[in-house]
Design an enzyme around this catalytic site. Structure first.
Site, PDB file in Angstrom:
ATOM      1  N   GLU A  11      27.838  17.327   8.283  1.00  0.00           N
ATOM      2  CA  GLU A  11      27.416  17.881   6.944  1.00  0.00           C
ATOM      3  C   GLU A  11      28.001  19.502   6.903  1.00  0.00           C
ATOM      4  O   GLU A  11      27.950  19.739   5.642  1.00  0.00           O
ATOM      5  CB  GLU A  11      25.742  17.881   6.977  1.00  0.00           C
TER       6      GLU A  11
ATOM      7  N   SER B 191     -36.001  -7.825  -7.057  1.00  0.00           N
ATOM      8  CA  SER B 191     -37.245  -7.398  -6.149  1.00  0.00           C
ATOM      9  C   SER B 191     -36.859  -6.937  -5.092  1.00  0.00           C
ATOM     10  O   SER B 191     -37.911  -6.438  -4.373  1.00  0.00           O
ATOM     11  CB  SER B 191     -38.003  -9.047  -6.058  1.00  0.00           C
TER      12      SER B 191
END
Length: 678
Positions: free
Chosen positions: A91, A369
């Protein structure tokens, strides 16, 4: 004369050449300034890569990795020289001798690209890091403007960071295909090794991939990957980083050497999805960050075994005979800590949908309930309205809501006369419940609920209808009882206070968060004494009868008995919602049934159960996504069956579990409890 003309011509030519050069430099400088002035600000934080956020269960086992990128960062001292040589050889072989840009490479790239429109090549590693952090690798960012800005920012970067820091950031930033980012991540994913353990051939493969990760993916394009790898190996030899023998050996190494089977880069187990959704939301709130992408270590309260069991119970018919399309949502909480232990937000959820719908935390359905202990009887004992479970209260009628013309009935349209408080709650009678609430008063009831994490507001400015906690759902009755919305999370947390001596803990999912820099945030649960230990024990003792059956002449409701695990101390309450008159007719049509076919049974949009043991609290909601698709028949028992199946898995030896201990300030006489001091 000729000589003078020749010299003059030479001088003119030199002046012209110098002028052209100077003009070119000036023009180039002008172009550079024109583009560079609009470059992004060099934010150093954007150059550094965060590792993937990792989520752990209560036993510190990894259960998920989160974030858009799967990344394990490496530090400079863990990067081997071999990788440095490989990357720089292919690179930027003058990387350590330049200051952000390489004029020689730029000039070469300019000449190479002078015939084309795009601008490629010439980038130093500094510039590539800038590109990865501030721009993109797409074609739209391959132009002169971006290249100039990259160069300008690279020059700035080289003044702030050392070459070692820049190289480390590059190694951690690059895309390595298959959802992995950073070469350290790829080394573990592809080879199961650290970077320092890789061979020359393996190192070269990784070093060559960032230029075109998809193209050079060794799993999908092995030939292209080998071509690129060999370029790296030859470059390493060219620049004297390896010997001829090493070059030959590396070139002859198969591209598949050492590659392990590729695993999914993102790990969100479907059985944990609903829990993780809430845990990440809590982490966002605790940190003020996007936790999934912040590189955190999140240590949760998740019990992986319990979560898997709950998932299996809900998503198979091995434990409960489910009807197609019926939905289940449930939350399991550790009573002692208040931590959410497991959570399921629905049945049959798409495993490919991450953080989808979670009905377990939604409050759009009615718990009927199951609210009675929270709205009516808990506040009554807490405020001294009742001191004994043997106190009598009349189940007689007709009876109307206070300040209303709406008649209140029970599921059987019958009245049972004088009942003890224990019987009234165990049998879930509505008239005693609303009478109890009237005696307590709405303000005190609401305060009791607030202490347990609820926040209900009275839409009628004082009417009791909004908070009745009752169930009146006989087919054909059509009482217009307002919805009392809650969630399995809120119900499980509230019931946990009954089991834990009256101490309410705000439910939580996270024990600790560790930031990338090692700092820790330890979660301190929010707790309060929501009720006295005597009130908590009394309600729990009454609710044992719902699950275990009563010793009284009046038997318990059969629905609650379905939750019973023989030998296990447990208590709980069923809850059935109801339809209005118009809704009922539509629900019957949707089910294709008639009132007569129910033979006096119930039909409801929601059937629920909230129950506790000395260690766990669990709330289960069942219903259809379409509320007008009703539950009836055997489906009314699904919630209790889910609870029983889960408790059976949690308690392989239920007889060894110690029962709740009665606190001081109360006594038992026969089957009834009396509070003397609280």
């Amino acid at each position: 004369m000729a000589t003078r003309i020749t010299l003059t011509s030479l001088k003119v030519g030199l002046i012209l050449v110098l002028s052209v050069i100077l003009l070119a430099i000036a023009a180039g400088g002008a172009v550079f300034y024109y583009y560079a002035k609009d470059a992004p600000k060099l934010n150093i934080n954007k150059l550094e890569s965060q590792p993937s956020t990792v989520v752990y269960d209560k036993d510190n086992n990894i259960v998920a990795t989160l974030g858009a990128e799967q990344r394990d960062t490496v530090k400079t001292n863990n990067i081997p020289v071999q990788l440095v040589n490989a990357v720089t050889s292919i690179e930027d072989h003058r990387f350590f001798n330049t200051r952000g840009i390489d004029p020689i490479r730029i000039a070469g790239a300019f000449l190479h690209n002078s015939k084309g429109g795009s601008v490629n090549g010439g980038s130093t590693l500094d510039m590539q890091l800038i590109k990865l952090s501030f721009f993109s690798t797409s074609t739209k960012d391959q132009n002169l403007r971006v290249k100039v800005q990259e160069a300008w920012m690279a020059l700035q970067l080289d003044q702030k960071w050392t070459k070692e820091e820049i190289f480390t950031a590059y190694v951690n930033k690059v895309n390595m295909a298959n959802g992995y980012y950073g070469m350290g991540t790829a080394a573990k994913a592809y080879y199961g090794k650290s970077l320092s353990q890789l061979s020359i051939a393996q190192t070269a493969l990784l070093a060559g991939m960032p230029q075109a990760p998809t193209t050079y993916n060794p799993y999908t394009n092995p030939e292209a990957a080998k071509y690129r790898r060999d370029l790296v190996i030859n470059a390493m030899f060219k620049y004297g980083k390896i010997t001829a023998a090493q070059q030959k050996e590396a070139i002859n190494t198969p591209i598949t050497d050492g590659l392990q089977q590729l695993k999914n880069s993102v790990n969100i187990p479907p059985q944990d999805d609903n829990f993780l959704k809430e845990a990440i939301a809590e982490a966002n709130q605790l940190t003020g960050e996007d936790a999934a992408n912040a590189g955190l270590k999140i240590y949760t309260t998740l019990d992986s075994a319990a979560q898997q069991n709950l998932y299996n119970i809900v998503n198979t018919t091995d434990y409960v005979p489910f009807t197609d399309n019926i939905q289940v949502a449930s939350t399991l909480i550790n009573v002692q800590t208040g931590a959410v232990t497991a959570m399921i937000g629905g049945r049959g959820q798409d495993p490919n949908v991450v953080f989808g719908n979670n009905q377990a935390v939604q409050t759009d359905r009615d718990w009927g309930s199951a609210m009675k202990p929270l709205v009516d009887y808990g506040p009554a004992f807490q405020n001294g309205i009742y001191k004994s479970t043997g106190t009598y209260i009349a189940d007689t009628g007709p009876y109307y809501y206070p300040n209303s013309s709406d008649q209140l009935n029970d599921w059987d349209n019958k009245y049972m006369g004088n009942l003890t408080v224990r019987q009234a709650l165990t049998l879930s009678r509505n008239i005693p419940a609303i009478k109890t609430l009237a005696a307590v008063g709405l303000d005190k009831s609401n305060q009791f609920l607030t202490n347990l994490g609820f926040n209900f507001n009275d839409p009628d400015g004082g009417g009791l209808q909004y908070a009745n906690g009752i169930s009146s759902n006989t087919a054909g009755q059509g009482n217009n009882n307002p919805t009392y919305g809650a969630s399995s999370l809120k119900m499980a947390a509230a019931y946990a206070a009954f089991s834990n001596g009256g101490v309410y803990t705000k439910p939580y999912y996270i024990n600790k968060i560790v930031y990338p820099d090692g700092k820790e945030k330890v979660v301190k649960p929010e707790r309060n004494q929501a009720m006295t230990p005597q009130t908590a024990y009394t309600i729990t003792d009454i609710l044992k009868g719902v699950v275990k059956g009563n010793d009284d002449a009046i038997p318990a409701l059969s629905t609650g008995l379905t939750a019973q695990v023989p030998g296990l101390p447990e208590a709980g309450k069923t809850g059935t919602s109801n339809y209005t008159g118009d809704e009922l007719n539509q629900a019957l049509d949707n089910a294709g049934i008639s009132v007569a076919s129910l033979q006096g049974g119930s039909i409801a949009p929601d059937e629920n159960f909230a129950g506790v043991t000395p260690q766990y609290s669990m709330a289960v909601w069942t219903g259809f996504s379409n509320r007008l698709q009703p539950i009836y028949g055997d489906n009314l028992y699904i919630a209790t069956k889910v609870f029983k199946a889960m408790m059976t898995s949690l308690y392989p030896d239920p007889s060894s579990v110690a029962d709740w201990t009665m606190p001081d300030g109360m006594y038992r006489s026969g089957n009834e409890l009396t509070i003397t001091n609280q």
